[in-house]
Design an enzyme around this catalytic site. Structure first.
Site, PDB file in Angstrom:
ATOM      1  N   MET A 122      50.280  14.390 185.513  1.00 48.00           N
ATOM      2  CA  MET A 122      50.558  13.074 186.063  1.00 48.00           C
ATOM      3  C   MET A 122      50.199  12.937 187.551  1.00 48.00           C
ATOM      4  O   MET A 122      50.785  12.134 188.270  1.00 48.00           O
ATOM      5  CB  MET A 122      52.030  12.693 185.817  1.00 48.00           C
ATOM      6  CG  MET A 122      52.410  12.737 184.341  1.00 48.00           C
ATOM      7  SD  MET A 122      51.209  11.940 183.230  1.00 48.00           S
ATOM      8  CE  MET A 122      51.891  10.316 183.115  1.00 48.00           C
ATOM      9  N   ASN A 181      40.286  14.575 179.950  1.00 48.41           N
ATOM     10  CA  ASN A 181      41.665  14.078 179.994  1.00 48.41           C
ATOM     11  C   ASN A 181      41.997  13.420 178.669  1.00 48.41           C
ATOM     12  O   ASN A 181      41.123  12.858 178.018  1.00 48.41           O
ATOM     13  CB  ASN A 181      41.802  13.035 181.117  1.00 48.41           C
ATOM     14  CG  ASN A 181      43.211  12.458 181.201  1.00 48.41           C
ATOM     15  OD1 ASN A 181      44.200  13.198 181.102  1.00 48.41           O
ATOM     16  ND2 ASN A 181      43.319  11.151 181.380  1.00 48.41           N
ATOM     17  N   HIS A 183      44.348  10.417 177.066  1.00 44.64           N
ATOM     18  CA  HIS A 183      45.089   9.236 177.527  1.00 44.64           C
ATOM     19  C   HIS A 183      45.669   8.499 176.316  1.00 44.64           C
ATOM     20  O   HIS A 183      44.963   8.294 175.330  1.00 44.64           O
ATOM     21  CB  HIS A 183      44.147   8.325 178.327  1.00 44.64           C
ATOM     22  CG  HIS A 183      44.835   7.144 178.905  1.00 44.64           C
ATOM     23  ND1 HIS A 183      45.658   7.222 180.008  1.00 44.64           N
ATOM     24  CD2 HIS A 183      44.872   5.852 178.498  1.00 44.64           C
ATOM     25  CE1 HIS A 183      46.156   6.024 180.269  1.00 44.64           C
ATOM     26  NE2 HIS A 183      45.694   5.181 179.369  1.00 44.64           N
ATOM     27  N   LEU A 223      43.506  13.469 190.435  1.00 45.13           N
ATOM     28  CA  LEU A 223      42.648  14.418 191.161  1.00 45.13           C
ATOM     29  C   LEU A 223      41.752  13.655 192.128  1.00 45.13           C
ATOM     30  O   LEU A 223      41.201  12.603 191.775  1.00 45.13           O
ATOM     31  CB  LEU A 223      41.790  15.209 190.165  1.00 45.13           C
ATOM     32  CG  LEU A 223      42.567  16.095 189.172  1.00 45.13           C
ATOM     33  CD1 LEU A 223      41.620  16.669 188.118  1.00 45.13           C
ATOM     34  CD2 LEU A 223      43.296  17.227 189.903  1.00 45.13           C
ATOM     35  N   SER A 252      53.263  19.406 174.872  1.00 49.63           N
ATOM     36  CA  SER A 252      52.956  19.516 173.434  1.00 49.63           C
ATOM     37  C   SER A 252      51.443  19.568 173.190  1.00 49.63           C
ATOM     38  O   SER A 252      50.990  20.219 172.246  1.00 49.63           O
ATOM     39  CB  SER A 252      53.606  18.380 172.639  1.00 49.63           C
ATOM     40  OG  SER A 252      53.005  17.150 172.957  1.00 49.63           O
ATOM     41  N   GLU A 292      47.269  12.755 168.959  1.00 48.90           N
ATOM     42  CA  GLU A 292      46.682  13.448 170.125  1.00 48.90           C
ATOM     43  C   GLU A 292      46.482  14.931 169.825  1.00 48.90           C
ATOM     44  O   GLU A 292      45.499  15.533 170.251  1.00 48.90           O
ATOM     45  CB  GLU A 292      47.590  13.309 171.355  1.00 48.90           C
ATOM     46  CG  GLU A 292      47.584  11.927 171.966  1.00 48.90           C
ATOM     47  CD  GLU A 292      48.395  11.868 173.255  1.00 48.90           C
ATOM     48  OE1 GLU A 292      48.466  12.870 173.978  1.00 48.90           O
ATOM     49  OE2 GLU A 292      48.969  10.797 173.542  1.00 48.90           O
ATOM     50  N   ASP A 307      40.902   6.899 184.602  1.00 49.82           N
ATOM     51  CA  ASP A 307      40.777   6.629 183.158  1.00 49.82           C
ATOM     52  C   ASP A 307      39.501   5.860 182.801  1.00 49.82           C
ATOM     53  O   ASP A 307      39.504   5.024 181.886  1.00 49.82           O
ATOM     54  CB  ASP A 307      42.020   5.859 182.650  1.00 49.82           C
ATOM     55  CG  ASP A 307      43.310   6.644 182.848  1.00 49.82           C
ATOM     56  OD1 ASP A 307      43.256   7.890 182.830  1.00 49.82           O
ATOM     57  OD2 ASP A 307      44.372   6.015 183.048  1.00 49.82           O
TER      58      ASP A 307
HETATM   59  C1  GAR Z   1      50.581  12.505 176.283  1.00 50.46           C
HETATM   60  O1  GAR Z   1      50.934  11.408 175.501  1.00 50.46           O
HETATM   61  C2  GAR Z   1      49.340  12.197 177.101  1.00 50.46           C
HETATM   62  O2  GAR Z   1      48.416  11.372 176.434  1.00 50.46           O
HETATM   63  C3  GAR Z   1      49.939  11.469 178.274  1.00 50.46           C
HETATM   64  O3  GAR Z   1      51.114  12.183 178.571  1.00 50.46           O
HETATM   65  C4  GAR Z   1      51.627  12.757 177.368  1.00 50.46           C
HETATM   66  C5  GAR Z   1      51.848  14.234 177.627  1.00 50.46           C
HETATM   67  O4  GAR Z   1      52.533  14.825 176.559  1.00 50.46           O
HETATM   68  N1  GAR Z   1      49.035  11.445 179.389  1.00 50.46           N
HETATM   69  C6  GAR Z   1      48.991  10.449 180.254  1.00 50.46           C
HETATM   70  O5  GAR Z   1      49.713   9.482 180.194  1.00 50.46           O
HETATM   71  C7  GAR Z   1      47.966  10.635 181.360  1.00 50.46           C
HETATM   72  N2  GAR Z   1      47.734   9.398 182.018  1.00 50.46           N
HETATM   73  P1  GAR Z   1      52.634  16.399 176.455  1.00 50.46           P
HETATM   74  O6  GAR Z   1      53.116  16.906 177.808  1.00 50.46           O
HETATM   75  O7  GAR Z   1      53.647  16.647 175.367  1.00 50.46           O
HETATM   76  O8  GAR Z   1      51.267  16.932 176.117  1.00 50.46           O
END
Ligand code: GAR
Length: 195
Positions: free
Chosen positions: A94, A111, A113, A97, A20, A178, A149
């Site tokens: 996920m 990134n 978070h 790197l 998303s 986000e 992070d």
């Molecule tokens: C998001 O909430 C992002 O902040 C998180 O994964 C989700 C991805 O949603 N990222 C992490 O947790 C990274 N450590 P999306 O695939 O719908 O963009």
């Protein structure tokens, strides 16, 4: 670093699942005043729903088999160079790197978070904020460094936690912010960087 004068900034988005944030960045890249072009999507997961957004918007994408991390990262680096990528945005990617990859890429990596860093690095952020009875949570866009992070924070946005919130409702609220935060953070970062 090469100065970008005549062309848009090439961005590669890394995803692992739903995508998303990728979709919100694609929408942002289509705004007239936006100087960015998403020219590549990388996923470590062939079932990522986000790959559909790349396909629909005719963005080149590659699914990378991560069973051997070193080989996977070398392959990604080749794609990044071939596509003249100026900036990587991790959006729900996920995998961690390696410092070798970050050093070899030489260009910035951002990134997003789902917490108010430096609080709640790592996974299960919403579960932990609820368990700790925090009053606020939120999302953070930061620079990626070899330490998980922990890179410089570009932008954050807060969300109030209600007594009635669950892990699921909070995840939904944070995801919504986000989608605005990531484009705003890229704008802010580009204004301040030499890109
Ligand atoms: C998001 O909430 C992002 O902040 C998180 O994964 C989700 C991805 O949603 N990222 C992490 O947790 C990274 N450590 P999306 O695939 O719908 O963009």
């Amino acid at each position: 670093m090469e100065q970008l004068t005549g062309r848009n900034l090439n961005i590669c988005i890394f995803i692992s699942g739903r995508g998303s944030n990728l979709l919100s960045l694609i929408k942002y890249s289509k705004i007239k005043k936006s100087k960015i072009k998403i020219n590549l999507v990388i996923s470590n997961n062939k079932f990522s729903k986000g790959l559909e957004f790349a396909k629909k918007n005719k963005i080149k994408y590659h699914v990378i088999n991560y069973s051997k991390k070193k080989q996977a990262e070398l392959k990604i680096l080749r794609y990044l160079i071939k596509n003249k990528v100026d900036l990587i945005c991790l959006a729900g990617f996920m995998k961690i790197l390696s410092s070798d990859f970050i050093r070899k890429f030489k260009k910035p990596i951002l990134n997003i978070h789902p917490s108010l860093l430096p609080k709640y690095k790592g996974l299960n952020t919403h579960r932990r904020v609820i368990k700790n009875k925090d009053k606020f949570t939120g999302a953070t866009v930061h620079l990626v460094t070899p330490k998980l992070d922990s890179g410089k924070i570009i932008l954050q946005k807060k969300v109030r936690i209600l007594k009635s919130d669950t892990e699921q409702t909070l995840a939904k609220k944070v995801l919504k912010i986000e989608h605005k935060l990531y484009p705003a953070a890229i704008e802010k970062f580009l204004k301040k960087s030499s890109l």
